[in-house]
Design an enzyme around this catalytic site. Structure first.
Site, PDB file in Angstrom:
ATOM      1  N   GLN A 393       5.855  -1.812  14.700  1.00 53.15           N
ATOM      2  CA  GLN A 393       5.158  -1.455  16.475  1.00 53.15           C
ATOM      3  C   GLN A 393       4.928  -0.687  17.546  1.00 53.15           C
ATOM      4  O   GLN A 393       5.346   0.522  17.362  1.00 53.15           O
ATOM      5  CB  GLN A 393       6.588  -2.559  17.479  1.00 53.15           C
ATOM      6  CG  GLN A 393       7.195  -3.661  16.728  1.00 53.15           C
ATOM      7  CD  GLN A 393       8.310  -3.417  15.603  1.00 53.15           C
ATOM      8  OE1 GLN A 393       8.093  -2.331  14.792  1.00 53.15           O
ATOM      9  NE2 GLN A 393       8.814  -4.014  15.537  1.00 53.15           N
ATOM     10  N   GLN A 415       0.287  -3.580  13.944  1.00 55.02           N
ATOM     11  CA  GLN A 415       1.146  -4.539  14.710  1.00 55.02           C
ATOM     12  C   GLN A 415       1.626  -4.451  16.019  1.00 55.02           C
ATOM     13  O   GLN A 415       2.348  -3.516  16.588  1.00 55.02           O
ATOM     14  CB  GLN A 415       3.278  -4.039  13.953  1.00 55.02           C
ATOM     15  CG  GLN A 415       3.806  -4.703  14.062  1.00 55.02           C
ATOM     16  CD  GLN A 415       4.957  -4.661  12.834  1.00 55.02           C
ATOM     17  OE1 GLN A 415       4.745  -4.342  12.239  1.00 55.02           O
ATOM     18  NE2 GLN A 415       6.086  -5.832  13.335  1.00 55.02           N
ATOM     19  N   ASP A 416       1.462  -5.628  16.576  1.00 51.44           N
ATOM     20  CA  ASP A 416       2.047  -5.844  18.292  1.00 51.44           C
ATOM     21  C   ASP A 416       0.635  -5.045  18.888  1.00 51.44           C
ATOM     22  O   ASP A 416       0.853  -4.484  19.969  1.00 51.44           O
ATOM     23  CB  ASP A 416       3.719  -5.501  18.562  1.00 51.44           C
ATOM     24  CG  ASP A 416       4.542  -5.963  17.658  1.00 51.44           C
ATOM     25  OD1 ASP A 416       4.386  -7.022  16.628  1.00 51.44           O
ATOM     26  OD2 ASP A 416       5.554  -6.008  17.857  1.00 51.44           O
ATOM     27  N   ASP A 437       1.850  -9.890  13.631  1.00 51.59           N
ATOM     28  CA  ASP A 437       1.837 -10.044  14.382  1.00 51.59           C
ATOM     29  C   ASP A 437       1.182  -8.940  15.899  1.00 51.59           C
ATOM     30  O   ASP A 437       1.804  -9.264  16.511  1.00 51.59           O
ATOM     31  CB  ASP A 437       3.308  -9.869  15.080  1.00 51.59           C
ATOM     32  CG  ASP A 437       4.834 -10.963  13.910  1.00 51.59           C
ATOM     33  OD1 ASP A 437       4.258 -11.622  13.242  1.00 51.59           O
ATOM     34  OD2 ASP A 437       5.255  -9.637  14.004  1.00 51.59           O
ATOM     35  N   ARG A 505       3.362 -17.297  12.604  1.00 51.05           N
ATOM     36  CA  ARG A 505       4.668 -17.532  12.559  1.00 51.05           C
ATOM     37  C   ARG A 505       5.819 -17.385  13.739  1.00 51.05           C
ATOM     38  O   ARG A 505       5.505 -16.560  14.741  1.00 51.05           O
ATOM     39  CB  ARG A 505       5.539 -16.007  11.363  1.00 51.05           C
ATOM     40  CG  ARG A 505       5.259 -14.301  11.683  1.00 51.05           C
ATOM     41  CD  ARG A 505       6.118 -13.566  11.283  1.00 51.05           C
ATOM     42  NE  ARG A 505       5.707 -12.204  11.445  1.00 51.05           N
ATOM     43  CZ  ARG A 505       7.066 -11.831  11.345  1.00 51.05           C
ATOM     44  NH1 ARG A 505       8.148 -11.697   9.979  1.00 51.05           N
ATOM     45  NH2 ARG A 505       6.937 -10.652  11.216  1.00 51.05           N
TER      46      ARG A 505
END
Length: 603
Positions: A393, A415-416, A437, A505
């Site tokens: 993250q 990520q993020d 994500d 998701r």
């Protein structure tokens, strides 16, 4: 904390950069003031309820014993807490159902103040750097929640027939944000076994339940506050696809509260802001301050320029950032309202940093730039988190600012990448790059006319474009991706068959994401969507697709979850448009950013 794939690593220690622990010295004063203010608010609320008695007898539903309370609380997720909260509230015997939301918000506010006082009094001795950052996150988030709840109290007291719809939408947004704040506070302590985590969890659980009940009772008090979860019965208004710029017809002005029909701007926009929007290259020409690495501006860093912005200002403060790479972390706090950042273009003005969870930060604290001040606008800037995929993250931009608008910007990470944390947000003509994500959070957000690029992830990882975190069925939040393009980034193109890419998701129980009239390239897995963990949220999420195009848009092989749907009607899809989901017609015109209010090709 949300896992990537695979996931196993420890925490790296890093000293805290900003120390605020001196605030605990003021705890006695804070707690005393909070107690006095809570008593006053309770008394005032009771007075409001009693003062309404005669009016309500003529048409309201008065509380007869516990009958009305039980009926109202049956609509909440936590009915026992709801009943106990209302039964013990001063003046409840004279109240009708329209007062219940006001009461629970008041009790929630008192609880947040108490939790904030407790958090202030925690000493960071023996805590890891991540735990210290998590505690700092909680303090910031609790302060933010206090403001949201105080504002909600004011709106509820001021609701009248003329302002009813707009005020209810505001309250629903702010209560949704307050609930999201509680969840974010807890997420920072995931993996921790400290005593502080236990204290935070104990208080956060009840606070989350109180705010959840407030959201549910808002619908009980004002049924017009919105349809039930996953039910869409509101018809599309005529002409809802119109491309709004800075003006519109008479009905538009009347519906959204514009007072002067002879001008092209809403009443809250100042004369100087109007001139700023109308002039050629207005944002640059009208900048309040200039940031330049070569010293040709007033400041050499963006953080210095942000600090120079006035606090709680109703006037637009424009910061022009000249071309260059600015290696810094920037925080536009909730005190810095109506800040506008303007660069020289994507790839020319770049803000870059490398914080990550592997560096000892929380996801919330990892952002290269974070903005929570209301009315935040950014244009022509690249936001980059260069921590790399192995750092997990690592946020490039985090936004929790209500009425925020981002135009012609780029967000680069893995990520993020883009953390759309909370409140109402709009993105137009932006480029978004990531792997796992990489569009995440719980804002009410519309991403329109943007390019979304999946990058090459680490070995054995799967790309998931969105991870929406709606926790409660009464939150008015969700991610709407409208008229965008979803494609493989340059590094993914030659190996895309080895790395499945999914539309999203479900991060939380009521995760809600839609793709509408969007081009989906062949990188999208036929299943479309990916499970979070087993059967979690597959029945309660809302994942929808409406009239998408491209080789990845074929829905024949999509997941069969009860929470997934192919949206068949324009009426249902309309709920996720700029006009409906973020009430964009009422505030986006003042930003000067073009937008499509409704669906394409429907009039």
């Amino acid at each position: 904390m949300r896992p990537s794939t695979p996931r196993s690593y420890g925490r790296l220690e890093r000293p805290l950069e900003t120390k605020k622990w001196g605030r605990k010295k003021t705890i006695g004063v804070v707690m005393t003031a909070a107690l006095v203010l809570s008593i006053i608010l309770v008394a005032v609320s009771a007075g409001i309820v009693i003062a309404r008695k005669k009016k309500s007898k003529n048409g309201g539903e008065w509380n007869s014993g516990s009958r009305v309370i039980n009926k109202a609380c049956s609509k909440t997720l936590y009915p026992a807490l709801c009943v106990s909260t209302l039964i013990s509230y001063p003046g409840v015997g004279a109240a009708d159902r329209k007062d219940f939301a006001h009461m629970t918000v008041n009790v929630s506010l008192a609880g947040v103040r108490e939790a904030y006082g407790m958090a202030l009094n925690v000493a960071p001795v023996g805590m890891s750097s991540t735990e210290r950052y998590a505690l700092e996150d909680c303090l910031e988030l609790l302060e933010d929640s206090m403001e949201h709840l105080e504002a909600s109290m004011s709106k509820l007291a001021a609701i009248n027939s003329k302002s009813r719809k707009r005020h209810i939408a505001d309250v629903q947004t702010w209560l949704s944000a307050a609930l999201t704040n509680q969840e974010t506070c807890l997420e920072g302590f995931e993996g921790s076994s400290s005593n502080v985590k236990a204290q935070i969890e104990e208080r956060s659980k009840k606070l989350s339940q109180l705010v959840s009940n407030s959201l549910a009772l808002l619908k009980v008090s004002f049924p017009e506050s919105g349809p039930d979860t996953n039910e869409f019965r509101i018809p599309s208004p005529p002409g809802q696809n119109r491309r709004r710029l800075l003006q519109d017809h008479e009905e538009f002005y009347e519906q959204y509260g514009f007072e002067d029909h002879d001008v092209e701007f809403p009443w809250w926009l100042s004369e100087s802001d109007r001139r700023l929007l109308l002039a050629p290259d207005a944002a640059v020409a009208g900048a309040n301050v200039i940031v330049a690495k070569d010293g040709s501006g007033q400041y050499k860093t963006i953080a210095e320029a942000v600090n120079a912005a006035p606090s709680k200002s109703n006037q637009r403060f424009v910061i022009y950032i000249k071309e260059g790479i600015y290696s810094e972390n920037v925080n536009i706090s909730k005190k810095k309202t109506n800040v506008m950042l303007v660069g020289d273009g994507i790839g020319r003005t770049t803000i870059v940093a490398g914080r990550s969870v592997m560096g000892g930060y929380t996801t919330f604290r990892s952002a290269t730039l974070a903005a929570t001040g209301k009315g935040f606008i950014a244009r022509d800037i690249t936001f980059d988190n260069n921590a790399g995929p192995e750092k997990h993250q690592a946020v490039a931009l985090r936004v929790g600012a209500d009425y925020s608008a981002i135009y012609r910007c780029s967000f680069i990470g893995y990520q993020d990448t883009l953390y759309v944390h909370s409140n109402r947000q709009f993105y137009r003509e932006c480029d978004i790059y990531g792997t796992v994500d990489f569009i995440c959070g719980n804002a009410a957000v519309v991403i329109q006319n943007c390019n979304i690029f999946a990058r090459k992830p680490m070995d054995k990882q799967k790309n998931t474009i969105t991870a929406q975190s709606r926790k409660d069925p009464n939150q008015n939040t969700g991610i709407s991706i409208h008229n965008c393009k979803v494609m493989a980034a340059r590094d993914l193109v030659p190996v895309k068959s080895s790395f499945p890419t999914y539309l999203g998701r479900p991060w939380k129980m009521y995760s809600r994401t839609v793709y509408m009239q969007t081009f989906l390239d062949d990188l999208i897995s036929p299943a479309g969507w990916l499970e979070w963990s087993g059967n979690f949220a597959l029945k309660t999420c809302y994942y929808g697709e409406y009239r998408n195009t491209g080789p990845g848009s074929n829905v024949a092989g999509r997941v069969t979850w009860s929470g997934y749907r192919v949206i068949k009607t324009a009426d249902e899809a309309y709920q996720f448009t700029v006009a409906s989901m973020i009430s964009g017609n009422s505030w986006l015109p003042s930003t000067g950013i073009s937008f499509t209010a409704g669906l394409l090709g429907i009039s």
